[in-house]
Design an enzyme around this catalytic site. Sequence first.
Site, mmCIF file in Angstrom:
data_model
loop_
_atom_site.group_PDB
_atom_site.id
_atom_site.type_symbol
_atom_site.label_atom_id
_atom_site.label_comp_id
_atom_site.label_asym_id
_atom_site.label_seq_id
_atom_site.Cartn_x
_atom_site.Cartn_y
_atom_site.Cartn_z
ATOM 1 N N TYR A 50 -5.061 -3.815 -1.061
ATOM 2 C CA TYR A 50 -3.826 -3.392 -1.731
ATOM 3 C C TYR A 50 -3.493 -1.931 -1.389
ATOM 4 O O TYR A 50 -2.350 -1.612 -1.028
ATOM 5 C CB TYR A 50 -4.004 -3.578 -3.240
ATOM 6 C CG TYR A 50 -2.795 -3.231 -4.070
ATOM 7 C CD1 TYR A 50 -1.732 -4.124 -4.191
ATOM 8 C CD2 TYR A 50 -2.712 -2.012 -4.749
ATOM 9 C CE1 TYR A 50 -0.629 -3.807 -4.964
ATOM 10 C CE2 TYR A 50 -1.611 -1.693 -5.520
ATOM 11 C CZ TYR A 50 -0.569 -2.592 -5.637
ATOM 12 O OH TYR A 50 0.530 -2.277 -6.397
ATOM 13 N N LYS A 81 -0.269 -0.377 0.679
ATOM 14 C CA LYS A 81 0.654 0.574 0.061
ATOM 15 C C LYS A 81 0.671 1.906 0.821
ATOM 16 O O LYS A 81 1.695 2.593 0.884
ATOM 17 C CB LYS A 81 0.286 0.781 -1.409
ATOM 18 C CG LYS A 81 0.491 -0.472 -2.263
ATOM 19 C CD LYS A 81 1.953 -0.880 -2.318
ATOM 20 C CE LYS A 81 2.232 -2.018 -3.258
ATOM 21 N NZ LYS A 81 3.667 -2.369 -3.306
#
Length: 251
Positions: A159, A163
């Site tokens: 994740y 990002k």
Amino acid sequence: MKNNPSLQERVALITGGSRGIGRAIALKLSAVGAYAIVNYAKNLAAAEETLTLIRKQGGNGEVVPFDVADAEGTRKLIADMISRKGRIDILVNNAGTSADGLLVRMKDEDWESVIRTNLTGTYNCCRAVAYSMMKRRWGRIINITSVVAESGNAGQVNYSASKAGIIGLTKSLARELGPRNICVNAVAPGFIVTDMTKSLPEEVREQIKEQIPLAKLGTPEDVAGIVAFLATEEAAYITGQVIHVNGGLYM
Ligand code: NAP
């Protein structure tokens, strides 16, 4: 439309607008006049609820399903929208997913699916709108990243990498599209109360709160306000930035 503080006559596409932060962004953009195209992946009922809320507050829009990770489908549907509406002025890349786990136990498919939705999905949508924005010499692209892109977080290598990739994409694209009067920025929320964070155990929430100077988790509306501002004419000289909305969790 110069110096117009509202978004009257603007067409906005909000990916993942069916729930959580995306819904709040769709409502806020429509509240200041934009036509809100609410994208979703699976949850038609939630997307329709967003549209009902938009109409209740006097706005207008539509719902459009597509999986942002699917390059071909995304390009086709966005091309259809542009030919039907004449343009997409504002793109908010908000659709996102997580599949947390420590690196040593992470399944390759969890790495790949998170990168594909969060990072490649953002690329796919930018790719699909950029040419038409360039021709019109006006555009706003707002990419939703995360505090963990900069701070890192154990259990979130997939994740946080996705990002962090969004931040690199944002800055490079801001340089490419700036000469065409298109601003590209990222908004990095901290811990916001949505479906994505609701499964956190109470003691983890309390631990997180203790690290936040404002001593509370954020709301989707806390994020939506800055996204809407970045879409206005008043934000015309802001590009390539990462705006943190995290209660001071990370400075
Ligand atoms: P959420 O409540 O889980 O909602 C996710 C949204 O993304 C839903 O509308 C979902 O559509 C859509 N979506 C997921 N995969 C998709 C795909 N492949 N194609 C199209 N749409 C897809 O998430 P949230 O908390 O509002 O998060 C929104 C964004 O903020 C995400 O990018 C997330 O990473 C970021 N963020 C959240 C937090 C937080 O604390 N909540 C913090 C930092 C950053 P369906 O309804 O159809 O499933």
